[in-house]
Design a protein around this motif. Structure first.
Motif, mmCIF file in Angstrom:
data_model
loop_
_atom_site.group_PDB
_atom_site.id
_atom_site.type_symbol
_atom_site.label_atom_id
_atom_site.label_comp_id
_atom_site.label_asym_id
_atom_site.label_seq_id
_atom_site.Cartn_x
_atom_site.Cartn_y
_atom_site.Cartn_z
ATOM 1 N N SER A 66 0.826 -1.203 0.000
ATOM 2 C CA SER A 66 0.000 0.000 0.000
ATOM 3 C C SER A 66 0.865 1.260 0.000
ATOM 4 C CB SER A 66 -0.902 -0.002 1.233
ATOM 5 O OG SER A 66 -1.589 1.219 1.335
ATOM 6 N N ARG A 67 0.422 2.245 -0.761
ATOM 7 C CA ARG A 67 1.118 3.533 -0.777
ATOM 8 C C ARG A 67 1.041 4.230 0.576
ATOM 9 N NH1 ARG A 67 -0.988 4.878 -6.186
ATOM 10 N NH2 ARG A 67 0.834 4.786 -7.501
ATOM 11 N N GLN A 68 -0.028 3.999 1.297
ATOM 12 C CA GLN A 68 -0.215 4.664 2.574
ATOM 13 C C GLN A 68 0.716 4.103 3.658
ATOM 14 O OE1 GLN A 68 -2.966 3.828 0.606
ATOM 15 N NE2 GLN A 68 -3.097 5.960 -0.004
ATOM 16 N N SER A 69 1.185 2.874 3.496
ATOM 17 C CA SER A 69 2.045 2.250 4.503
ATOM 18 C C SER A 69 3.500 2.421 4.110
ATOM 19 C CB SER A 69 1.734 0.755 4.614
ATOM 20 O OG SER A 69 0.395 0.557 4.970
ATOM 21 N N LYS A 70 4.188 3.235 4.876
ATOM 22 C CA LYS A 70 5.608 3.427 4.625
ATOM 23 C C LYS A 70 6.388 2.297 5.298
ATOM 24 C CE LYS A 70 5.658 8.412 4.224
ATOM 25 N NZ LYS A 70 6.220 9.652 4.722
ATOM 26 N N VAL A 71 7.598 2.082 4.810
ATOM 27 C CA VAL A 71 8.501 1.130 5.454
ATOM 28 C C VAL A 71 8.862 1.696 6.814
ATOM 29 C CG1 VAL A 71 10.835 0.192 5.363
ATOM 30 C CG2 VAL A 71 9.441 0.210 3.315
ATOM 31 N N ASN A 72 8.803 0.851 7.831
ATOM 32 C CA ASN A 72 9.216 1.311 9.148
ATOM 33 C C ASN A 72 10.319 0.402 9.686
ATOM 34 O OD1 ASN A 72 7.920 -0.993 10.249
ATOM 35 N ND2 ASN A 72 5.997 0.114 10.315
ATOM 36 N N PHE A 73 10.883 0.801 10.777
ATOM 37 C CA PHE A 73 12.024 0.070 11.304
ATOM 38 C C PHE A 73 11.626 -1.026 12.284
ATOM 39 C CE2 PHE A 73 14.099 3.718 9.517
ATOM 40 C CZ PHE A 73 15.209 3.147 8.933
ATOM 41 N N ASN A 74 10.339 -1.365 12.350
ATOM 42 C CA ASN A 74 9.917 -2.487 13.187
ATOM 43 C C ASN A 74 10.572 -3.786 12.735
ATOM 44 O OD1 ASN A 74 8.331 -0.802 14.667
ATOM 45 N ND2 ASN A 74 6.422 -1.416 13.737
ATOM 46 N N ILE A 174 13.096 6.422 -2.247
ATOM 47 C CA ILE A 174 13.347 6.917 -3.602
ATOM 48 C C ILE A 174 12.095 6.796 -4.471
ATOM 49 C CG2 ILE A 174 14.638 6.461 -5.741
ATOM 50 C CD1 ILE A 174 17.043 5.772 -3.904
ATOM 51 N N SER A 175 11.377 5.679 -4.348
ATOM 52 C CA SER A 175 10.164 5.522 -5.163
ATOM 53 C C SER A 175 9.097 6.539 -4.767
ATOM 54 C CB SER A 175 9.619 4.098 -5.059
ATOM 55 O OG SER A 175 9.136 3.837 -3.770
ATOM 56 N N ARG A 176 9.008 6.871 -3.492
ATOM 57 C CA ARG A 176 8.057 7.910 -3.056
ATOM 58 C C ARG A 176 8.455 9.284 -3.591
ATOM 59 N NH1 ARG A 176 4.337 6.334 0.597
ATOM 60 N NH2 ARG A 176 4.657 4.293 1.497
ATOM 61 N N GLN A 177 9.756 9.566 -3.618
ATOM 62 C CA GLN A 177 10.230 10.840 -4.160
ATOM 63 C C GLN A 177 9.917 10.943 -5.654
ATOM 64 O OE1 GLN A 177 11.538 13.390 -2.283
ATOM 65 N NE2 GLN A 177 10.956 12.036 -0.612
ATOM 66 N N ILE A 178 10.163 9.873 -6.378
ATOM 67 C CA ILE A 178 9.872 9.852 -7.821
ATOM 68 C C ILE A 178 8.380 10.030 -8.058
ATOM 69 C CG2 ILE A 178 9.837 8.363 -9.871
ATOM 70 C CD1 ILE A 178 12.527 7.195 -8.833
ATOM 71 N N GLN A 180 6.158 11.465 -6.092
ATOM 72 C CA GLN A 180 5.748 12.835 -5.764
ATOM 73 C C GLN A 180 6.118 13.808 -6.877
ATOM 74 O OE1 GLN A 180 7.439 13.729 -1.947
ATOM 75 N NE2 GLN A 180 5.819 12.662 -0.839
ATOM 76 N N LYS A 181 7.306 13.653 -7.433
ATOM 77 C CA LYS A 181 7.709 14.530 -8.541
ATOM 78 C C LYS A 181 6.829 14.304 -9.762
ATOM 79 C CE LYS A 181 12.425 15.300 -7.147
ATOM 80 N NZ LYS A 181 13.839 15.135 -7.420
ATOM 81 N N TRP A 182 6.515 13.052 -10.030
ATOM 82 C CA TRP A 182 5.655 12.735 -11.166
ATOM 83 C C TRP A 182 4.274 13.343 -10.972
ATOM 84 C CZ3 TRP A 182 1.227 9.662 -11.845
ATOM 85 C CH2 TRP A 182 0.881 9.435 -13.185
ATOM 86 N N LEU A 183 3.714 13.214 -9.767
ATOM 87 C CA LEU A 183 2.397 13.791 -9.482
ATOM 88 C C LEU A 183 2.434 15.318 -9.572
ATOM 89 C CD1 LEU A 183 1.182 11.532 -6.532
ATOM 90 C CD2 LEU A 183 0.322 11.555 -8.888
#
Length: 189
Positions: A66-74, A174-178, A180-183
């Motif tokens: 899911s886009r809403q779930s970021k990777v966390n350090f758990n 990096i994929s989130r940054q890409i 966001q720039k695309w959007l």
């Protein structure tokens, strides 16, 4: 008529969003696989440390669809807790194995003790969300090192899992940054 076309437009937008989420997830998985493969080729040419296995398993289980779930350090915390308890239980098992004839039966009791301690520690820390990861790490470290009679495997596994988590975090970032720039560029049109 207008509500039907608006509904169709929303359905089409949701379908595109779901498709792009699938494409993004596949690209994140493949990116992690490529990075880990390259690191494996560079640092583990003989394939003796199992870096590819431990880092890729951790990276793949760390990434979220899911886009809403970021990777966390758990994932890292769970891996470290499980691995440390695995090392401690391994030390007890190797010490007892030198003095006891029924080592194979005692191994199971030590595994149950490790499962209990790992679960208890995760719950006491109020982080039951990484209990499954910690238990998996515990079992992998304990069983791997019992079979190989070496502590280096457990220590390197902790390091490899942390690297796998960091690679997944980096790829996700990096994929989130890409995206966001695309959007942003898409909204400018």
């Amino acid at each position: 008529m207008l509500s039907t076309s608006m509904s169709d437009l929303l359905d089409m937008k949701m379908m595109l969003l779901l498709q792009s989420e699938k494409v993004m997830y596949i690209s994140k998985i493949l990116s992690c696989a490529v990075i880990i493969t390259l690191l494996s080729i560079i640092f583990d040419k003989d394939k003796t440390s199992n870096f590819f296995v431990w880092a890729s398993l951790t990276a793949f289980s760390t990434l979220q669809f899911s886009r809403q779930s970021k990777v966390n350090f758990n994932q890292i915390i769970g891996n470290v807790i499980g691995s440390i308890i695995g090392i401690v239980i391994w030390v007890f098992m190797t010490h007892v194995s030198a003095h006891h004839l029924y080592y194979i039966n005692l191994e199971y009791w030590f595994l149950i003790l490790g499962i209990f301690v790992t679960t208890l520690l995760c719950i006491m820390l109020n982080h039951s969300e990484y209990c499954g990861i910690a238990l998996s790490s515990f079992l992998i470290v304990t069983i791997y090192d019992v079979a190989h009679h070496t502590i280096e495997g457990a220590l390197s596994r902790i390091f490899f899992c942390i690297i796998g988590c960091l690679i997944a975090y980096l790829v996700d970032f990096i994929s989130r940054q890409i995206e966001q720039k695309w959007l942003f560029y898409k909204s400018q049109d």
